[in-house]
Write an enzyme that holds these catalytic residues in place. Structure first.
Site, mmCIF file in Angstrom:
data_model
loop_
_atom_site.group_PDB
_atom_site.id
_atom_site.type_symbol
_atom_site.label_atom_id
_atom_site.label_comp_id
_atom_site.label_asym_id
_atom_site.label_seq_id
_atom_site.Cartn_x
_atom_site.Cartn_y
_atom_site.Cartn_z
ATOM 1 N N GLN A 7 -14.747 2.480 -7.918
ATOM 2 C CA GLN A 7 -14.155 1.326 -7.230
ATOM 3 C C GLN A 7 -12.719 1.651 -6.850
ATOM 4 O OE1 GLN A 7 -15.247 -2.609 -9.365
ATOM 5 N NE2 GLN A 7 -15.428 -1.014 -10.912
ATOM 6 N N GLY B 26 -13.917 1.882 -17.621
ATOM 7 C CA GLY B 26 -12.624 1.355 -17.190
ATOM 8 C C GLY B 26 -12.705 0.319 -16.092
ATOM 9 N N THR B 27 -13.714 -0.565 -16.172
ATOM 10 C CA THR B 27 -13.759 -1.654 -15.200
ATOM 11 C C THR B 27 -13.970 -2.971 -15.926
ATOM 12 O OG1 THR B 27 -14.833 -2.540 -13.212
ATOM 13 C CG2 THR B 27 -16.234 -1.300 -14.739
ATOM 14 N N SER B 28 -13.285 -4.009 -15.426
ATOM 15 C CA SER B 28 -13.407 -5.331 -16.055
ATOM 16 C C SER B 28 -14.724 -5.986 -15.662
ATOM 17 C CB SER B 28 -12.241 -6.227 -15.611
ATOM 18 O OG SER B 28 -12.249 -6.329 -14.195
ATOM 19 N N VAL C 146 -9.364 3.374 -5.296
ATOM 20 C CA VAL C 146 -9.003 3.886 -3.971
ATOM 21 C C VAL C 146 -8.046 5.074 -4.109
ATOM 22 C CG1 VAL C 146 -9.420 1.682 -2.815
ATOM 23 C CG2 VAL C 146 -7.152 2.135 -3.773
ATOM 24 N N ASP C 147 -7.759 5.473 -5.391
ATOM 25 C CA ASP C 147 -6.890 6.651 -5.563
ATOM 26 C C ASP C 147 -7.730 7.916 -5.422
ATOM 27 O OD1 ASP C 147 -6.983 5.866 -9.051
ATOM 28 O OD2 ASP C 147 -7.946 7.621 -8.159
ATOM 29 N N HIS D 195 -14.888 1.223 -2.419
ATOM 30 C CA HIS D 195 -13.859 0.371 -1.803
ATOM 31 C C HIS D 195 -12.914 1.154 -0.917
ATOM 32 C CE1 HIS D 195 -14.597 -2.412 -5.495
ATOM 33 N NE2 HIS D 195 -15.489 -2.604 -4.552
ATOM 34 N N CYS E 7 -4.347 5.326 20.410
ATOM 35 C CA CYS E 7 -4.759 4.417 21.495
ATOM 36 C C CYS E 7 -3.749 3.285 21.647
ATOM 37 C CB CYS E 7 -6.150 3.836 21.196
ATOM 38 S SG CYS E 7 -6.125 2.469 20.003
ATOM 39 N N TYR F 138 0.834 -1.216 0.000
ATOM 40 C CA TYR F 138 0.000 0.000 0.000
ATOM 41 C C TYR F 138 0.861 1.256 0.000
ATOM 42 C CZ TYR F 138 -4.320 -2.566 0.134
ATOM 43 O OH TYR F 138 -5.364 -3.387 -0.228
HETATM 44 C C1 BV8 Z 1 -18.106 -8.741 -0.605
HETATM 45 C C2 BV8 Z 1 -9.836 -2.197 -2.697
HETATM 46 C C3 BV8 Z 1 -19.478 -9.818 0.981
HETATM 47 C C4 BV8 Z 1 -8.556 -2.786 -2.218
HETATM 48 C C5 BV8 Z 1 -10.932 -3.890 -4.056
HETATM 49 C C6 BV8 Z 1 -17.215 -15.525 -6.721
HETATM 50 C C7 BV8 Z 1 -18.101 -14.978 -7.644
HETATM 51 C C8 BV8 Z 1 -18.570 -13.657 -7.513
HETATM 52 C C9 BV8 Z 1 -18.158 -12.879 -6.420
HETATM 53 C C10 BV8 Z 1 -17.278 -13.429 -5.530
HETATM 54 C C11 BV8 Z 1 -16.809 -14.743 -5.658
HETATM 55 N N1 BV8 Z 1 -15.966 -14.994 -4.638
HETATM 56 C C12 BV8 Z 1 -15.876 -13.889 -3.853
HETATM 57 C C13 BV8 Z 1 -16.696 -12.947 -4.369
HETATM 58 C C14 BV8 Z 1 -16.926 -11.597 -3.841
HETATM 59 C C15 BV8 Z 1 -15.754 -10.700 -4.182
HETATM 60 C C16 BV8 Z 1 -15.517 -10.643 -5.664
HETATM 61 O O1 BV8 Z 1 -16.254 -10.006 -6.401
HETATM 62 N N2 BV8 Z 1 -14.450 -11.359 -6.118
HETATM 63 C C17 BV8 Z 1 -14.148 -11.372 -7.543
HETATM 64 C C18 BV8 Z 1 -12.626 -11.255 -7.746
HETATM 65 C C19 BV8 Z 1 -14.676 -12.675 -8.117
HETATM 66 N N3 BV8 Z 1 -16.150 -9.384 -3.718
HETATM 67 C C20 BV8 Z 1 -15.865 -9.026 -2.452
HETATM 68 O O2 BV8 Z 1 -15.235 -9.702 -1.681
HETATM 69 C C21 BV8 Z 1 -16.451 -7.699 -2.012
HETATM 70 N N4 BV8 Z 1 -17.115 -7.880 -0.747
HETATM 71 O O3 BV8 Z 1 -18.590 -9.373 -1.520
HETATM 72 O O4 BV8 Z 1 -18.495 -8.847 0.694
HETATM 73 C C22 BV8 Z 1 -19.908 -9.518 2.341
HETATM 74 C C23 BV8 Z 1 -21.182 -8.988 2.547
HETATM 75 C C24 BV8 Z 1 -21.592 -8.729 3.830
HETATM 76 C C25 BV8 Z 1 -20.730 -8.966 4.914
HETATM 77 C C26 BV8 Z 1 -19.425 -9.469 4.686
HETATM 78 C C27 BV8 Z 1 -19.014 -9.752 3.392
HETATM 79 C C28 BV8 Z 1 -15.349 -6.672 -1.807
HETATM 80 C C29 BV8 Z 1 -14.674 -6.372 -3.105
HETATM 81 C C30 BV8 Z 1 -13.740 -5.187 -2.920
HETATM 82 C C31 BV8 Z 1 -12.317 -5.644 -3.041
HETATM 83 N N5 BV8 Z 1 -11.436 -4.461 -3.003
HETATM 84 N N6 BV8 Z 1 -10.170 -2.798 -3.977
HETATM 85 C C32 BV8 Z 1 -7.401 -2.287 -3.024
HETATM 86 O O5 BV8 Z 1 -7.586 -1.542 -4.017
HETATM 87 O O6 BV8 Z 1 -6.266 -2.635 -2.629
HETATM 88 S S1 BV8 Z 1 -11.338 -4.500 -5.588
HETATM 89 C C33 BV8 Z 1 -10.238 -3.923 -6.754
HETATM 90 O O7 BV8 Z 1 -10.721 -4.448 -7.975
HETATM 91 C C34 BV8 Z 1 -10.210 -2.425 -6.981
HETATM 92 O O8 BV8 Z 1 -11.170 -1.704 -6.251
HETATM 93 C C35 BV8 Z 1 -10.533 -2.314 -8.475
HETATM 94 O O9 BV8 Z 1 -10.999 -1.096 -8.824
HETATM 95 C C36 BV8 Z 1 -11.515 -3.398 -8.520
HETATM 96 C C37 BV8 Z 1 -12.114 -3.864 -9.764
HETATM 97 O O10 BV8 Z 1 -11.142 -3.966 -10.715
HETATM 98 P P1 BV8 Z 1 -11.264 -2.937 -11.929
HETATM 99 O O11 BV8 Z 1 -11.409 -1.556 -11.378
HETATM 100 O O12 BV8 Z 1 -12.311 -3.401 -12.858
HETATM 101 O O13 BV8 Z 1 -9.836 -3.045 -12.551
HETATM 102 P P2 BV8 Z 1 -9.309 -4.200 -13.524
HETATM 103 O O14 BV8 Z 1 -7.812 -4.129 -13.528
HETATM 104 O O15 BV8 Z 1 -9.984 -5.498 -13.185
HETATM 105 O O16 BV8 Z 1 -9.860 -3.771 -14.970
HETATM 106 C C38 BV8 Z 1 -9.343 -2.607 -15.569
HETATM 107 C C39 BV8 Z 1 -10.245 -2.342 -16.762
HETATM 108 O O17 BV8 Z 1 -9.849 -1.115 -17.351
HETATM 109 C C40 BV8 Z 1 -10.123 -3.406 -17.862
HETATM 110 O O18 BV8 Z 1 -11.424 -3.722 -18.313
HETATM 111 C C41 BV8 Z 1 -9.340 -2.696 -18.966
HETATM 112 O O19 BV8 Z 1 -9.757 -3.117 -20.248
HETATM 113 C C42 BV8 Z 1 -9.754 -1.272 -18.751
HETATM 114 N N7 BV8 Z 1 -8.796 -0.263 -19.222
HETATM 115 C C43 BV8 Z 1 -7.435 -0.297 -19.128
HETATM 116 N N8 BV8 Z 1 -6.932 0.868 -19.631
HETATM 117 C C44 BV8 Z 1 -8.001 1.628 -20.005
HETATM 118 C C45 BV8 Z 1 -9.191 0.924 -19.752
HETATM 119 N N9 BV8 Z 1 -10.404 1.421 -20.025
HETATM 120 C C46 BV8 Z 1 -10.470 2.663 -20.562
HETATM 121 N N10 BV8 Z 1 -9.372 3.409 -20.828
HETATM 122 C C47 BV8 Z 1 -8.137 2.929 -20.571
HETATM 123 N N11 BV8 Z 1 -7.047 3.679 -20.854
#
Ligand code: BV8
Length: 218
Positions: free
Chosen positions: A89, A169-171, A91-92, A107, A132, A55
Site C-alpha cells: 500500500q 505493518g498495516t492498520s 508509495v515509497d 496505491h 503538453c 508530497y
Molecule cells: C476506493 C496513497 C472506490 C496516497 C492511500 C467507509 C468504510 C470502508 C471504506 C470506505 C469508507 N469510506 C470510504 C471508503 C473507501 C476508502 C477507505 O478505505 N477509507 C478508509 C479510510 C475508511 N478507500 C478508498 O477510497 C480507495 N478507493 O475505494 O475506490 C472506487 C471504485 C471504483 C471507481 C471509483 C472509486 C483508495 C484508498 C487509497 C488511498 N490512498 N495512499 C498517499 O499515500 O498519499 S491510503 C494510505 O493509507 C497509504 O497507502 C497507507 O499505506 C494506507 C493504509 O494505511 P497503513 O499502511 O495501514 O498505515 P497506518 O498508518 O494506518 O498503519 C500503520 C500500521 O503499522 C499500524 O498498524 C501500526 O501498528 C503498524 N506499525 C507501526 N510501526 C511498526 C508497525 N508494524 C510493524 N513494525 C513497526 N515498526
C-alpha cells in the site's frame, strides 16, 4: 517456512523503522491534517500548491530514508521462495531499494506525477508542467479513486493462489487493500500492535517488522 507460494501485503508500518511517519501516528509536521483530508482529489482541486508541498516534503523524507532490515528480509524471501509476490500500500520506493523485484504498488508511487490533461505519467523530479502544457498531479491513488485495475487484479490472484499471506505493518482500515487479508488460505499478521484485522488472522506476531522479518528468514 515450508510454504511454496507466498504473498505479502505491507503497509506504512514496514517503513516506520526507516523513519517514515505512518499515516495514523501523529506524524509531526502534518499532524494537524489527516491523510483522508489531504490525499483526495477534492483537496488537490482546492489547493494544489498545499498538496504538492505535502508530497514534495514526503518525497524528501523518503529519499533521505534507508531500507530497514524488514525491507531487506522481504527481498531475501523473494530470492528464496519460488512463487513470491510483494503487494504494498506504500508509495515509497524502499522495497525496490532493498532489492525487491516484483512489487505491486496498489496505491501508486510518490515519485511519479501524471498530467491532468493528457494523462502522461513520468517518474523523477517534478517539472512545472507537462510537455503538453497540462498541470501535473501526484501519481498516487487518492481516497475515492479506483486502484489501478491491472495491479489490483494481479494482487487478488497472487493472494488467492498463495499458501501463506503475510500482512505486515498495516492498520487494516483502508479498503479494498485490507480486504486481501480475507482471501488468504493461511494468514499471518506482523504488527507492532493488534489491528482491525487481528481477529481474522490464523496467527499474529507482535513486534517491529524490522526485527521479526530477519528472524523469519534466519
Ligand atoms: C476506493 C496513497 C472506490 C496516497 C492511500 C467507509 C468504510 C470502508 C471504506 C470506505 C469508507 N469510506 C470510504 C471508503 C473507501 C476508502 C477507505 O478505505 N477509507 C478508509 C479510510 C475508511 N478507500 C478508498 O477510497 C480507495 N478507493 O475505494 O475506490 C472506487 C471504485 C471504483 C471507481 C471509483 C472509486 C483508495 C484508498 C487509497 C488511498 N490512498 N495512499 C498517499 O499515500 O498519499 S491510503 C494510505 O493509507 C497509504 O497507502 C497507507 O499505506 C494506507 C493504509 O494505511 P497503513 O499502511 O495501514 O498505515 P497506518 O498508518 O494506518 O498503519 C500503520 C500500521 O503499522 C499500524 O498498524 C501500526 O501498528 C503498524 N506499525 C507501526 N510501526 C511498526 C508497525 N508494524 C510493524 N513494525 C513497526 N515498526
Amino acid at each position: 517456512m515450508q510454504a511454496r507460494s507466498v504473498a505479502v501485503l505491507t503497509g506504512a508500518g514496514v517503513s516506520a523503522e526507516s523513519g517514515i511517519p505512518t499515516f495514523r501516528d501523529n506524524n509531526g509536521l502534518w499532524r494537524q491534517f489527516r491523510a483522508e483530508q489531504l490525499a483526495t482529489p477534492e483537496a488537490f482541486a482546492r489547493d494544489p500548491e498545499l498538496i504538492w508541498k505535502w508530497y514534495d516534503w514526503r518525497r524528501e523524507v523518503v529519499a533521505a530514508a534507508q531500507p530497514n532490515p524488514g525491507h531487506l528480509a522481504l527481498a531475501e524471501m523473494e530470492r528464496r521462495i519460488p512463487q513470491f509476490t510483494l503487494i504494498t500500500q506504500n508509495v515509497d520506493d524502499l522495497h525496490e531499494r532493498a532489492g525487491s523485484r516484483n512489487v505491486l504498488h496498489l496505491h501508486g508511487s510518490i515519485f511519479t506525477q501524471r498530467c491532468l490533461q493528457c494523462s502522461r505519467e513520468s517518474t523523477g523530479p517534478r517539472p512545472q508542467q507537462c510537455e503538453c502544457g497540462g498541470k501535473l498531479r501526484p501519481g498516487v491513488v487518492w481516497f475515492g479513486e479506483a486502484l489501478p485495475p491491472g495491479v489490483w487484479h494481479a494482487a487478488e490472484e497472487a493472494v488467492r493462489h498463495s499458501d501463506l499471506l503475510l500482512v505486515i505493518g498495516t492498520s487494516g482500515v483502508v479498503y479494498p487493500a485490507a480486504g486481501l487479508a480475507r482471501l488468504g488460505k493461511r494468514v499471518v499478521e506482523i504488527n507492532a500492535t493488534p489491528t482491525a484485522l487481528s481477529d481474522q488472522m490464523d496467527e499474529t506476531l507482535e513486534g517491529p517488522s524490522g526485527e521479526i522479518l530477519p528472524r523469519l528468514i534466519a
